[in-house]
Motif scaffolding. Structure first.
Motif, PDB file in Angstrom:
ATOM      1  N   ALA A  76       0.834  -1.125   0.011  1.00  0.00           N
ATOM      2  CA  ALA A  76       0.074  -0.206  -0.115  1.00  0.00           C
ATOM      3  C   ALA A  76       0.928   1.258  -0.016  1.00  0.00           C
ATOM      4  CB  ALA A  76      -1.053   0.028   1.169  1.00  0.00           C
ATOM      5  N   GLN A  77       1.858   1.158   0.567  1.00  0.00           N
ATOM      6  CA  GLN A  77       2.791   2.255   0.745  1.00  0.00           C
ATOM      7  C   GLN A  77       3.616   2.357  -0.660  1.00  0.00           C
ATOM      8  OE1 GLN A  77       2.769   4.587   2.805  1.00  0.00           O
ATOM      9  NE2 GLN A  77       2.339   3.816   4.789  1.00  0.00           N
ATOM     10  N   VAL A  78       3.930   1.469  -1.233  1.00  0.00           N
ATOM     11  CA  VAL A  78       4.763   1.819  -2.579  1.00  0.00           C
ATOM     12  C   VAL A  78       3.544   1.897  -3.589  1.00  0.00           C
ATOM     13  CG1 VAL A  78       5.504   0.184  -4.557  1.00  0.00           C
ATOM     14  CG2 VAL A  78       6.012  -0.662  -1.995  1.00  0.00           C
ATOM     15  N   ARG A  79       2.223   1.565  -3.448  1.00  0.00           N
ATOM     16  CA  ARG A  79       1.300   2.229  -4.478  1.00  0.00           C
ATOM     17  C   ARG A  79       1.235   3.774  -4.236  1.00  0.00           C
ATOM     18  NH1 ARG A  79      -4.612  -0.297  -4.005  1.00  0.00           N
ATOM     19  NH2 ARG A  79      -3.742  -1.408  -5.897  1.00  0.00           N
ATOM     20  N   ALA A  80       1.028   4.192  -2.909  1.00  0.00           N
ATOM     21  CA  ALA A  80       1.054   5.693  -2.564  1.00  0.00           C
ATOM     22  C   ALA A  80       2.237   6.403  -3.240  1.00  0.00           C
ATOM     23  CB  ALA A  80       0.895   5.837  -0.965  1.00  0.00           C
ATOM     24  N   ALA A  81       3.422   5.827  -3.026  1.00  0.00           N
ATOM     25  CA  ALA A  81       4.886   6.495  -3.306  1.00  0.00           C
ATOM     26  C   ALA A  81       4.828   6.683  -5.140  1.00  0.00           C
ATOM     27  CB  ALA A  81       6.045   5.668  -3.118  1.00  0.00           C
ATOM     28  N   CYS A  82       4.152   5.676  -5.654  1.00  0.00           N
ATOM     29  CA  CYS A  82       4.194   5.516  -7.008  1.00  0.00           C
ATOM     30  C   CYS A  82       2.820   6.306  -7.649  1.00  0.00           C
ATOM     31  CB  CYS A  82       4.220   4.209  -7.597  1.00  0.00           C
ATOM     32  SG  CYS A  82       5.728   3.160  -7.206  1.00  0.00           S
ATOM     33  N   GLY A  83       2.127   7.109  -6.948  1.00  0.00           N
ATOM     34  CA  GLY A  83       1.072   7.921  -7.459  1.00  0.00           C
ATOM     35  C   GLY A  83      -0.245   7.004  -7.710  1.00  0.00           C
ATOM     36  N   GLY A  84      -0.349   5.783  -7.138  1.00  0.00           N
ATOM     37  CA  GLY A  84      -1.365   5.097  -7.552  1.00  0.00           C
ATOM     38  C   GLY A  84      -1.341   3.781  -8.249  1.00  0.00           C
ATOM     39  N   ASP A  85      -0.095   3.977  -9.135  1.00  0.00           N
ATOM     40  CA  ASP A  85       0.259   2.996 -10.093  1.00  0.00           C
ATOM     41  C   ASP A  85       1.175   1.864  -9.461  1.00  0.00           C
ATOM     42  OD1 ASP A  85       0.870   1.471 -12.477  1.00  0.00           O
ATOM     43  OD2 ASP A  85       1.731   3.090 -13.307  1.00  0.00           O
ATOM     44  N   LEU A  86       0.766   0.796  -8.894  1.00  0.00           N
ATOM     45  CA  LEU A  86       1.446  -0.272  -8.562  1.00  0.00           C
ATOM     46  C   LEU A  86       2.265  -0.885  -9.547  1.00  0.00           C
ATOM     47  CD1 LEU A  86       2.026  -1.327  -5.689  1.00  0.00           C
ATOM     48  CD2 LEU A  86      -0.048  -2.933  -6.206  1.00  0.00           C
ATOM     49  N   ASP A  87       2.116  -1.110 -10.859  1.00  0.00           N
ATOM     50  CA  ASP A  87       2.870  -1.551 -11.896  1.00  0.00           C
ATOM     51  C   ASP A  87       4.065  -0.792 -12.229  1.00  0.00           C
ATOM     52  OD1 ASP A  87       1.107  -3.528 -12.277  1.00  0.00           O
ATOM     53  OD2 ASP A  87       0.334  -2.610 -14.136  1.00  0.00           O
ATOM     54  N   ARG A  88       4.434   0.482 -11.547  1.00  0.00           N
ATOM     55  CA  ARG A  88       5.564   0.684 -11.564  1.00  0.00           C
ATOM     56  C   ARG A  88       6.604   0.229 -10.357  1.00  0.00           C
ATOM     57  NH1 ARG A  88       4.954   6.897 -10.019  1.00  0.00           N
ATOM     58  NH2 ARG A  88       7.399   6.853  -9.997  1.00  0.00           N
ATOM     59  N   LEU A  89       6.151  -0.906  -9.604  1.00  0.00           N
ATOM     60  CA  LEU A  89       7.031  -1.691  -8.978  1.00  0.00           C
ATOM     61  C   LEU A  89       7.852  -2.640  -9.823  1.00  0.00           C
ATOM     62  CD1 LEU A  89       8.112  -3.002  -6.218  1.00  0.00           C
ATOM     63  CD2 LEU A  89       6.032  -4.198  -6.003  1.00  0.00           C
ATOM     64  N   VAL A  90       9.195  -2.495  -9.590  1.00  0.00           N
ATOM     65  CA  VAL A  90       9.880  -3.298 -10.471  1.00  0.00           C
ATOM     66  C   VAL A  90      10.354  -4.673  -9.726  1.00  0.00           C
ATOM     67  CG1 VAL A  90      12.308  -3.531 -11.689  1.00  0.00           C
ATOM     68  CG2 VAL A  90      10.956  -1.595 -11.853  1.00  0.00           C
ATOM     69  N   ARG A  91      10.608  -4.494  -8.493  1.00  0.00           N
ATOM     70  CA  ARG A  91      11.183  -5.802  -7.669  1.00  0.00           C
ATOM     71  C   ARG A  91      11.143  -5.427  -6.124  1.00  0.00           C
ATOM     72  NH1 ARG A  91      15.180  -9.227  -8.827  1.00  0.00           N
ATOM     73  NH2 ARG A  91      14.694  -9.999  -6.641  1.00  0.00           N
ATOM     74  N   VAL A  92      10.721  -6.337  -5.240  1.00  0.00           N
ATOM     75  CA  VAL A  92      11.332  -6.298  -3.765  1.00  0.00           C
ATOM     76  C   VAL A  92      12.771  -6.442  -3.714  1.00  0.00           C
ATOM     77  CG1 VAL A  92      10.588  -7.102  -1.595  1.00  0.00           C
ATOM     78  CG2 VAL A  92       9.016  -7.529  -3.414  1.00  0.00           C
ATOM     79  N   VAL A  93      13.354  -5.573  -3.162  1.00  0.00           N
ATOM     80  CA  VAL A  93      14.905  -5.763  -2.984  1.00  0.00           C
ATOM     81  C   VAL A  93      15.031  -6.387  -1.650  1.00  0.00           C
ATOM     82  CG1 VAL A  93      17.019  -4.487  -2.723  1.00  0.00           C
ATOM     83  CG2 VAL A  93      15.218  -3.802  -4.674  1.00  0.00           C
ATOM     84  N   LYS A  94      14.503  -5.982  -0.738  1.00  0.00           N
ATOM     85  CA  LYS A  94      14.910  -6.564   0.575  1.00  0.00           C
ATOM     86  C   LYS A  94      13.805  -6.203   1.731  1.00  0.00           C
ATOM     87  CE  LYS A  94      18.048  -6.897   4.600  1.00  0.00           C
ATOM     88  NZ  LYS A  94      18.914  -6.564   5.390  1.00  0.00           N
TER      89      LYS A  94
END
Length: 154
Positions: A76-94
């Motif tokens: 949910a935080q990643v989505r917020a950081a990406c302006g609502g576009d969760l597909d901007r998530l490339v990968r989980v690093v750690k």
């Protein structure tokens, strides 16, 4: 518009919570280049904190469910950081997982697997990550689990 990750969440019957607000003097995430550092997300579900100590009344299975709840809050935080576009998530690093546990409890990795397994279930290979799973004598508000994460975003 629903993206691939949102479609996968729906397929799994999962809904992300609203991105939780910080409980103290910090920000929920910081982006540096293509890395997004997300502050620790505490275990909660439906607005209720998931509390208790592993090794003293909280089962490994319940701890893993608490970790899954943390993973959903991280996304949910990643989505917020990406302006609502969760597909901007490339990968989980750690992921770094903290387990509220007794001194003799040694199954922290099994607890944090709840979050790790969910990331892979949702994201496939992009969900595979480096990880630490450590014990804590206590966690904020008595929660069972807290997890912070580093994510690569576009």
């Amino acid at each position: 518009m629903t993206g691939k990750i949102d479609a996968r969440l729906s397929e799994l019957g999962l809904t992300l919570p609203d991105a939780p607000m910080p409980a103290a003097n910090y920000v929920p995430f910081v982006r540096v280049g293509d890395l997004l550092h997300v502050s620790g997300q505490v275990s909660q579900s439906g607005g209720a904190l998931l509390t208790g100590k592993l090794g003293d009344g909280v089962s490994i299975e319940d701890g893993a469910e608490a970790a899954r709840a943390c993973a959903l809050s991280l996304l949910a935080q990643v989505r917020a950081a990406c302006g609502g576009d969760l597909d901007r998530l490339v990968r989980v690093v750690k992921l770094t997982g903290f387990v509220n546990s007794t001194a003799n409890f040694t199954d922290q990795p099994k607890v944090i697997n709840g979050a790790s397994d969910l990331m892979v279930e949702i994201l496939g290979d992009a969900g595979r990550h480096a990880r630490s799973a450590v014990s804590a004598a206590s966690l904020p508000m008595g929660v069972s689990v807290e997890i912070e994460g580093v994510f690569q975003v576009a």
